[in-house]
Scaffold this motif. Structure first.
Motif, mmCIF file in Angstrom:
data_model
loop_
_atom_site.group_PDB
_atom_site.id
_atom_site.type_symbol
_atom_site.label_atom_id
_atom_site.label_comp_id
_atom_site.label_asym_id
_atom_site.label_seq_id
_atom_site.Cartn_x
_atom_site.Cartn_y
_atom_site.Cartn_z
ATOM 1 N N MET A 1 0.875 -1.181 0.128
ATOM 2 C CA MET A 1 0.078 -0.112 -0.124
ATOM 3 C C MET A 1 1.111 1.135 -0.172
ATOM 4 S SD MET A 1 -2.933 0.964 2.591
ATOM 5 C CE MET A 1 -4.009 2.729 2.497
ATOM 6 N N SER A 2 0.678 2.133 -0.708
ATOM 7 C CA SER A 2 1.313 3.374 -1.074
ATOM 8 C C SER A 2 1.199 4.355 0.287
ATOM 9 C CB SER A 2 0.998 4.339 -2.331
ATOM 10 O OG SER A 2 1.242 3.258 -3.493
ATOM 11 N N GLU A 3 1.995 5.024 0.472
ATOM 12 C CA GLU A 3 1.947 6.116 1.549
ATOM 13 C C GLU A 3 1.628 7.536 1.117
ATOM 14 O OE1 GLU A 3 4.591 8.115 5.082
ATOM 15 O OE2 GLU A 3 5.240 6.514 4.328
ATOM 16 N N ARG A 4 0.405 8.097 1.544
ATOM 17 C CA ARG A 4 -0.172 9.211 1.215
ATOM 18 C C ARG A 4 0.729 10.429 1.666
ATOM 19 N NH1 ARG A 4 -3.889 8.655 -2.106
ATOM 20 N NH2 ARG A 4 -4.642 6.692 -1.146
ATOM 21 N N LEU A 5 0.792 11.365 0.815
ATOM 22 C CA LEU A 5 1.363 12.812 1.434
ATOM 23 C C LEU A 5 0.178 13.613 2.403
ATOM 24 C CD1 LEU A 5 3.156 12.438 -1.212
ATOM 25 C CD2 LEU A 5 3.219 14.887 -1.163
ATOM 26 N N ARG A 6 0.797 13.950 3.501
ATOM 27 C CA ARG A 6 0.155 14.817 4.301
ATOM 28 C C ARG A 6 -0.187 15.965 3.948
ATOM 29 N NH1 ARG A 6 4.076 14.046 9.330
ATOM 30 N NH2 ARG A 6 5.643 14.702 7.529
ATOM 31 N N PRO A 7 -1.276 16.732 4.464
ATOM 32 C CA PRO A 7 -1.534 18.045 3.824
ATOM 33 C C PRO A 7 -0.653 18.954 3.854
ATOM 34 C CG PRO A 7 -3.261 17.255 5.340
ATOM 35 C CD PRO A 7 -2.119 16.301 5.711
ATOM 36 N N ARG A 8 0.388 19.165 5.100
ATOM 37 C CA ARG A 8 1.730 19.976 5.106
ATOM 38 C C ARG A 8 2.552 19.687 3.939
ATOM 39 N NH1 ARG A 8 4.128 18.803 10.649
ATOM 40 N NH2 ARG A 8 2.093 18.749 11.045
ATOM 41 N N ASP A 9 2.659 18.546 3.493
ATOM 42 C CA ASP A 9 3.731 18.125 2.590
ATOM 43 C C ASP A 9 2.985 18.714 0.958
ATOM 44 O OD1 ASP A 9 5.582 16.948 4.039
ATOM 45 O OD2 ASP A 9 4.606 15.312 3.924
ATOM 46 N N ALA A 68 -7.834 12.425 -3.961
ATOM 47 C CA ALA A 68 -7.040 12.188 -2.454
ATOM 48 C C ALA A 68 -5.504 12.850 -2.650
ATOM 49 C CB ALA A 68 -6.917 10.524 -2.064
ATOM 50 N N ASN A 69 -5.072 12.792 -1.567
ATOM 51 C CA ASN A 69 -3.696 13.354 -1.790
ATOM 52 C C ASN A 69 -2.557 12.530 -2.485
ATOM 53 O OD1 ASN A 69 -4.517 15.666 -0.336
ATOM 54 N ND2 ASN A 69 -3.517 15.003 1.622
ATOM 55 N N PRO A 70 -1.614 13.163 -3.161
ATOM 56 C CA PRO A 70 -0.520 12.284 -3.910
ATOM 57 C C PRO A 70 -0.141 11.128 -2.941
ATOM 58 C CG PRO A 70 -0.481 14.651 -4.407
ATOM 59 C CD PRO A 70 -1.278 14.650 -3.100
ATOM 60 N N VAL A 71 0.615 10.204 -3.596
ATOM 61 C CA VAL A 71 1.196 9.188 -2.872
ATOM 62 C C VAL A 71 2.647 9.034 -3.383
ATOM 63 C CG1 VAL A 71 -0.939 7.829 -2.539
ATOM 64 C CG2 VAL A 71 0.394 7.656 -4.617
ATOM 65 N N TRP A 72 3.308 8.464 -2.291
ATOM 66 C CA TRP A 72 4.910 8.220 -2.561
ATOM 67 C C TRP A 72 4.857 6.671 -3.158
ATOM 68 C CZ3 TRP A 72 8.687 11.482 -2.043
ATOM 69 C CH2 TRP A 72 8.470 12.537 -1.364
ATOM 70 N N VAL A 73 5.482 6.336 -4.239
ATOM 71 C CA VAL A 73 5.624 5.178 -5.334
ATOM 72 C C VAL A 73 7.027 4.852 -5.489
ATOM 73 C CG1 VAL A 73 3.221 5.315 -5.850
ATOM 74 C CG2 VAL A 73 5.133 6.124 -7.343
ATOM 75 N N ASP A 74 7.448 3.562 -5.586
ATOM 76 C CA ASP A 74 8.728 3.451 -6.047
ATOM 77 C C ASP A 74 8.942 3.926 -7.310
ATOM 78 O OD1 ASP A 74 9.470 2.066 -3.594
ATOM 79 O OD2 ASP A 74 9.092 0.029 -4.277
ATOM 80 N N ASP A 75 10.103 4.420 -7.544
ATOM 81 C CA ASP A 75 10.315 4.717 -9.332
ATOM 82 C C ASP A 75 10.963 3.630 -9.844
ATOM 83 O OD1 ASP A 75 11.280 6.054 -11.314
ATOM 84 O OD2 ASP A 75 12.828 7.233 -10.564
ATOM 85 N N GLU A 76 9.906 3.098 -10.570
ATOM 86 C CA GLU A 76 10.274 2.017 -11.375
ATOM 87 C C GLU A 76 11.575 2.215 -12.639
ATOM 88 O OE1 GLU A 76 6.900 3.611 -13.517
ATOM 89 O OE2 GLU A 76 7.674 3.562 -11.458
#
Length: 501
Positions: A1-9, A68-76
């Protein structure tokens, strides 16, 4: 599951513009000696240790429709050679030439389609030395999930720890439908996800309205002959070009002033900055010499359970101090700065500088990054300058066997702020790093001799003087205000900015 950026980010990303790239940088100078430290060795070192900061191999993906807020994903398509670049100065390269190169590099925003960092291996410095310029976005280094890459590259001995490259494989790339499904699931199962999305959208609307208001204020103010963003010579609209300035001073001088006047090293740093700004303002032909104070934000390290925890063992809180640039006496300037920190020191929440300096790795880069985040979040509080001061280790550090001999922070400029100052103490030195807007402050290079002279003024006041107890304490070590017991002056500091180092 991807981690979502917080509002401050999300807010940091939204606030970024070509004139205000939101990244922190650090310049470190190394003496390779017999270590063989070169670009290829740096690549191998990062390959061995990047697994300790996995976000440095992730990029940001936007959710379709911004549901929803953007997410962090591995750069393939992660390519370490893209991020770790090779550069050179004409031999023998000087510190001024290095500063010019760094200024050009930090003026450019990072590519958001890739992991948000770059590192430059700069060859050609005098005496066979090399430099590393690391550059990381503010959303990347938060001190909670990710520390600065430089913190894991340095060792305490010339013998590097051989860890071996990890067998990293990027996660399966997420398709647009998968991102939508994940956003819908998060919203349904975690009400905070929906709340964060609403906050981010509301924040975006507020920032747009605020920007429109500032543009209108500039027009109206211009018609009236007054620009509200230029309350001081260091505030106003920014260009896309930067000055990067660097000054090395002696920690022993700061400690001598601290000991004689009963202050802290952090107080001495800020008094030096105040004296430098005063001298610089006096050199200008305009009316800025009549300015009495410049309000500065100096982030401090505290133990406060109500604030967001970091992986560094403390929280970072804003502290505001009025730098007395109108005061001609260096001693009075120091006492005024010291008094502004008195109430904070007496709360008992402060973190001693020696504790911060003892954190594993070279933590100052991470602390500077967190301090810049705090400053960005407090921008509406009406300060004109951010000064981050971080105590570092007082013994040498090494990268792949090469000794680090200098280190300078390169803090980012906030919108409307033409100057930012970072300070790091390391191995007997106190290193001032200044970032200035090249158009707004065309004479910013005069701040370098002004800083040296301001510190010399303070050092001159120690000749023949007897040491005083720390401000707010009696010589017996008890609080002069409460009469109660307290910690010794060596551990009572609370500044991320390096109380007694």
């Amino acid at each position: 599951m991807s981690e979502r950026l917080r509002p401050r980010d999300v807010a940091f990303l939204a606030a970024e513009s070509p004139s205000t790239p939101m990244h922190n940088a650090t310049v470190e100078v190394f003496d390779p000696g017999e270590s063989g430290f070169d670009h290829d060795r740096l690549l191998r070192l990062i390959e061995e240790r990047i697994s300790f900061v996995p976000r440095y191999r992730q990029r940001i993906r936007t959710v379709p429709g911004r549901l929803a807020n953007p997410v962090w994903v591995d750069d393939e398509h992660f390519d370490l050679a893209y991020h770790v670049r090779r550069s050179a100065l004409p031999r023998p390269g000087s510190l001024d030439q290095l500063r010019e190169l760094v200024a050009r590099i930090v003026s450019r925003p990072l590519d958001r389609s890739r992991p948000l960092w770059e590192m430059y291996f700069v060859e050609g410095l005098a005496d066979g030395r090399v430099a590393l310029l690391s550059k990381s976005h503010q959303v990347l280094v938060d001190g909670v999930h990710t520390v600065d890459l430089g913190q894991v590259l340095l060792d305490t001995s010339p013998e590097p720890k051989e860890l071996g490259a990890d067998e990293w494989r990027p996660g399966r790339p997420a398709s647009a439908p998968a991102l939508l499904l994940e956003a819908a699931r998060d919203t349904a199962l975690h009400p905070r996800t929906a709340l964060d999305t609403v906050r981010s959208r509301a924040g975006s609307l507020l920032r747009s309205a605020d920007a429109a208001s500032r543009r209108t204020s500039r027009v109206v103010g211009g018609l009236a002959g007054h620009d509200p963003e230029r309350e001081t010579p260091i505030n106003g609209p920014l260009s896309q070009q930067r000055w990067v300035l660097a000054v090395r001073t002696e920690l022993a001088d700061h400690r001598a002033v601290s000991r004689v006047h009963g202050s802290t090293v952090n107080d001495v740093v800020l008094a030096t900055v105040a004296g430098a700004l005063r001298a610089w303002l006096m050199s200008r032909p305009d009316s800025s010499r009549e300015l009495r104070q410049i309000r500065a934000l100096a982030p401090v390290s505290v133990i406060d359970e109500e604030r967001e925890a970091t992986s560094l063992g403390s929280q970072i809180a804003p502290h505001f101090v009025d730098l007395p640039v109108g005061e001609p006496s260096p001693v009075v300037r120091l006492h005024q700065v010291s008094y502004s920190f008195l109430a904070h020191r007496e709360t008992g929440r402060g973190v001693a500088a020696n504790r911060l300096a003892g954190i594993a790795g070279f933590a100052p880069a991470t602390f500077h990054a967190i301090g810049s985040r705090v400053a960005a979040e407090e921008l509406r509080r009406g300060f004109q300058l951010c000064v981050t001061n971080v105590p570092g280790p007082q013994s040498p550090l090494y990268a792949a066997g090469a000794r680090m001999v200098r280190t300078y922070p390169v803090p980012p400029l906030l919108p409307g702020h033409g100057l930012a100052i970072g300070v790091t103490s390391y191995d007997g030195g106190v290193y001032y790093g200044l970032t200035a807007d090249r158009a707004l402050l065309p004479d910013a290079d005069l701040l370098v001799p002004c800083l040296r002279e301001a510190l010399d003024e303070l050092v001159d006041t120690t000749s023949g003087a007897r040491p005083r107890a720390p401000r707010g304490r009696t010589p017996g070590g008890r609080s002069a205000r409460s009469g109660g017991s307290s910690k010794s002056s060596g551990s009572s500091g609370s500044s991320k900015a390096g109380e007694r180092s």
